[in-house]
Structure formats: structure tokens, C-alpha cells
Design an enzyme around this catalytic site. Structure first.
Site, PDB file in Angstrom:
ATOM      1  N   LYS A 186       0.859  -1.187   0.000  1.00 17.44           N
ATOM      2  CA  LYS A 186       0.000   0.000   0.000  1.00 17.44           C
ATOM      3  C   LYS A 186       0.894   1.235   0.000  1.00 17.44           C
ATOM      4  CE  LYS A 186      -4.006  -2.195   0.951  1.00 17.44           C
ATOM      5  NZ  LYS A 186      -5.347  -1.986   0.407  1.00 17.44           N
ATOM      6  N   LYS A 232     -13.461  -8.038  -6.255  1.00 18.28           N
ATOM      7  CA  LYS A 232     -13.895  -8.400  -4.913  1.00 18.28           C
ATOM      8  C   LYS A 232     -15.265  -9.046  -5.052  1.00 18.28           C
ATOM      9  CE  LYS A 232     -11.398  -4.674  -2.714  1.00 18.28           C
ATOM     10  NZ  LYS A 232     -10.941  -3.683  -3.698  1.00 18.28           N
ATOM     11  N   ASP A 246      -9.386  -1.207  -9.649  1.00 18.29           N
ATOM     12  CA  ASP A 246     -10.071  -1.747  -8.469  1.00 18.29           C
ATOM     13  C   ASP A 246     -11.284  -0.885  -8.134  1.00 18.29           C
ATOM     14  OD1 ASP A 246     -10.823  -2.879  -6.091  1.00 18.29           O
ATOM     15  OD2 ASP A 246      -9.031  -2.333  -4.969  1.00 18.29           O
ATOM     16  N   GLU A 262      -2.081  -0.654  -8.846  1.00 19.13           N
ATOM     17  CA  GLU A 262      -3.538  -0.612  -8.675  1.00 19.13           C
ATOM     18  C   GLU A 262      -3.994   0.820  -8.407  1.00 19.13           C
ATOM     19  OE1 GLU A 262      -4.250  -3.968  -6.053  1.00 19.13           O
ATOM     20  OE2 GLU A 262      -6.111  -3.018  -5.407  1.00 19.13           O
ATOM     21  N   ASP A 302      -0.470  -0.426  -4.569  1.00 15.97           N
ATOM     22  CA  ASP A 302      -1.860   0.064  -4.545  1.00 15.97           C
ATOM     23  C   ASP A 302      -1.881   1.479  -3.979  1.00 15.97           C
ATOM     24  OD1 ASP A 302      -4.563   0.453  -4.499  1.00 15.97           O
ATOM     25  OD2 ASP A 302      -5.028  -1.235  -3.173  1.00 15.97           O
TER      26      ASP A 302
HETATM   27 MG    MG Z   1      -7.134  -1.640  -4.156  1.00 17.81          MG
END
Ligand code: MG
Length: 330
Positions: free
Chosen positions: A130, A228, A206, A184, A155
Site C-alpha cells: 500500500k 472483490k 479496483d 492498482e 496500490d
Molecule cells: Mg485496491
């Protein structure tokens, strides 16, 4: 008509979860769903208002009025799958071969050469990191990590702009750029700016899925779709990845273990069908939260999550013992 009951829960993060979340507790609801044919199944409902989802209370209010939000529709769909597996005495792990997961790094500043060595020793070969908080520090650390041999997924959670992303990529060493599997949500979506970003490295979509006008595109908006199952209908997902020749990564929603097992089962089933189109999954987030009785049943052997005991998504005795409150009007 179906009957839906809810059990509210709270998850306690051990640390900040991503660039957009606060450090506070996270609320969600488990759902127990009963159909007229007698089947009964469970699913999670864990909206992220920070990412544009309708807040939990509002979702449950709508459910009590007989209106199914898109999140609730997905939960009901997953609960039906759980119910069918339970009725056949099958566990969700029986749907396909085990699938590897990436190792999640929430805070890159905590990474050391020793910790990476330990992660590699456990069998992981892909890091998901992240980023988007301090690009100068992040590029410095990534240049250091690059020689470790891991594939790297970054991400940004949409924090930044095309120009800040271009600078970020320019500050990476060629070794670090070569290690990147994909980036991402580098910044908020638009057709033109993402097309430019794709010149720099593979880009994964995403949280901006709903902003893409899929039916009028002239070229793919991304290289990889992050899916997801808590949010997206898999029939539509399969159509898009075939139409646009996309790779796909299945992830959980940093949610309850019930949601995590549903995401992992979806990844295994999809990989059985689509093979190498399905990349390593991102379902190992249980260490982000303080343990409770459900988390205590989630164990991983390195990149593989172990099968939970029971049928469907597992947790049979725990789910049966919870206090449930009827939500639906029927
Ligand atoms: Mg993401």
C-alpha cells in the site's frame, strides 16, 4: 420469499489499513439467509463508505424495507452458494485447487531486509504494498526492496494524479520498475490519463470499476481487473475479462473471515475455469485485525490459506451459536 437475519460485528484493526481508511474500528454484519426450498447459508456484508459504499446501517435499513442494495445482492448470491455447498456437505475448499496469495504490506516503512527474508522463507513470492502516503520515502524504500526478488504489486487507492504518478515511476530504479507486476488505482480514473499511465507499467483497476463506461470503450481501460466477490457479479466479470483480454486478481474486502473464505473460494473456482488468466489472490488480510473466535480459525501456510473446518465457508458451530436478528420484512 427469503428470510434474512443479521449479526452485527466489529473488527479491530491492528494498524491503519490503507491510504483512505482511518484507524478506527470497522463495523459489518454477517447475514443468515433462509430460502423457501429450505436451504440456509451465510455471507458477510462489510461496506467501505470511505470507498463510496452505502453505510452499513443504511444497507440494513433498505434490506428491512425489502430493497436489496448491490452489496446486499452480492451477499445474498454468496450466501446461496454457501447454502448449496452446505446442503451437499461440501466445504468451499472443495471447489478447486488451492491458490497462492500475495503478502500484504500495509506500511512499507516497517519493511526490513530481515522481514523480507522471513516472508520469502514462508513461501511468498509476491508483495502487495500500500502506497500513496509519502512518495519520496516510498520510492526510496522500493528501490531497496527491488533486489529481494519479489514481484511487486502497488496500490495507491486513487491517491494522487497522473503527474505525481509519473514522478513516482521516474524516481524508481529500472530494477524496481522491472519488479512491478502491476499498479492498482494509481489515481482517479479517466480514459485518457489511465491510458498514459499504462505506458509506464501494467495498471490494475479496483475501486473505479463503476466509473468505466465498459460498453463504449475502444480499448481496454486496464491490464488487470481487481475483483472483490463482495462487490462484483462474477458472470459480468467473466464477460469483461474475456471481452477485454484482462488478467484478474481476486481479493477479499478486508472483511470478516466469512467474506474472506467466500473470496478465496471464488478465486479457486475461477482459476479452475480460466487458468493463468487468474493471478495470485489477495485474501490474506486476517493478520491486520485483532484475533477473535472467527479469526482464530483462519490459518495460513505461507501464501496458502488452510481449509476451515465445516461445510460451506466453514465456521459451522460459531455461526450457529451467534445471536441473530431478523431483518427482512418477510
Ligand atoms: Mg485496491
Amino acid at each position: 420469499m427469503i428470510k434474512v437475519a443479521s449479526h452485527l460485528y466489529t473488527l479491530e484493526p491492528r494498524q491503519s489499513l490503507n491510504a483512505v481508511s482511518s484507524k478506527g474500528q470497522r463495523q459489518g454484519s454477517l447475514l443468515k439467509v433462509q430460502w423457501e426450498d429450505g436451504l440456509q447459508g451465510y455471507a458477510d456484508l462489510h461496506p467501505w463508505p470511505e470507498l463510496g459504499d452505502m453505510p452499513l446501517r443504511e444497507q440494513l435499513l433498505q434490506l428491512s424495507l425489502g430493497n436489496y442494495t448491490s452489496s446486499v445482492q452480492q451477499s445474498l448470491c454468496l450466501a446461496r452458494w454457501d447454502a448449496e455447498l452446505r446442503s451437499q456437505g461440501k466445504n468451499i475448499f472443495d471447489v478447486g485447487a488451492p491458490i497462492k496469495n500475495n503478502f500484504l504490506v500495509s506500511d512499507i516503512s516497517h519493511v526490513t531486509a530481515e522481514s523480507l527474508q522471513a516472508v520469502k522463507h514462508q513461501g511468498f513470492d509476491t508483495l502487495k504494498i500500500k502506497v500513496g502516503k509519502d512518495s519520496q520515502e516510498e520510492t526510496r524504500l522500493l528501490n531497496r526492496i527491488a533486489s529481494s526478488g519479489f514481484k511487486i504489486r502497488l496500490d495507491f487507492n486513487g491517491v494522487g494524479s497522473l503527474s505525481s504518478f509519473q514522478k513516482f515511476m521516474a524516481d524508481l530504479s529500472s530494477e524496481a520498475r522491472a519488479a512491478i507486476e502491476y499498479v492498482e488505482d494509481p489515481f482517479p480514473y479517466s480514459d485518457q490519463t489511465w491510458a498514459e499511465a499504462r505506458q509506464l507499467c501494467p495498471i490494475a483497476l479496483d475501486n473505479y470499476f463503476d466509473q468505466v463506461k465498459w460498453d463504449v470503450l475502444s480499448e481496454a481501460p486496464c491490464d488487470v481487473l481487481i475483483v472483490k466477490p463482495a462487490k462484483l457479479d462474477m458472470v459480468e466479470v467473466k464477460r469483461l475479462i474475456k471481452t477485454w483480454n484482462l488478467k484478474v486478481t481476486i481479493t477479499n474486502y478486508m472483511d470478516h473471515p466469512v467474506g474472506t473464505m467466500h473470496a478465496l473460494g471464488t478465486a479457486m473456482e475461477l482459476k479452475k475455469e480460466l487458468g493463468d488468466t487468474v493471478l495470485q489472490a489477495g485474501c490474506l488480510t486476517h493478520h491486520l485485525y485483532q484475533a477473535d473466535v472467527f479469526f482464530a480459525e483462519l490459518r495460513n501456510d505461507g501464501p496458502y490459506l488452510r481449509k476451515t473446518a465445516g461445510t460451506g465457508v466453514g465456521f459451522d458451530h460459531l455461526l450457529e451459536a451467534l445471536p441473530w436478528q431478523l431483518v427482512s420484512p418477510n
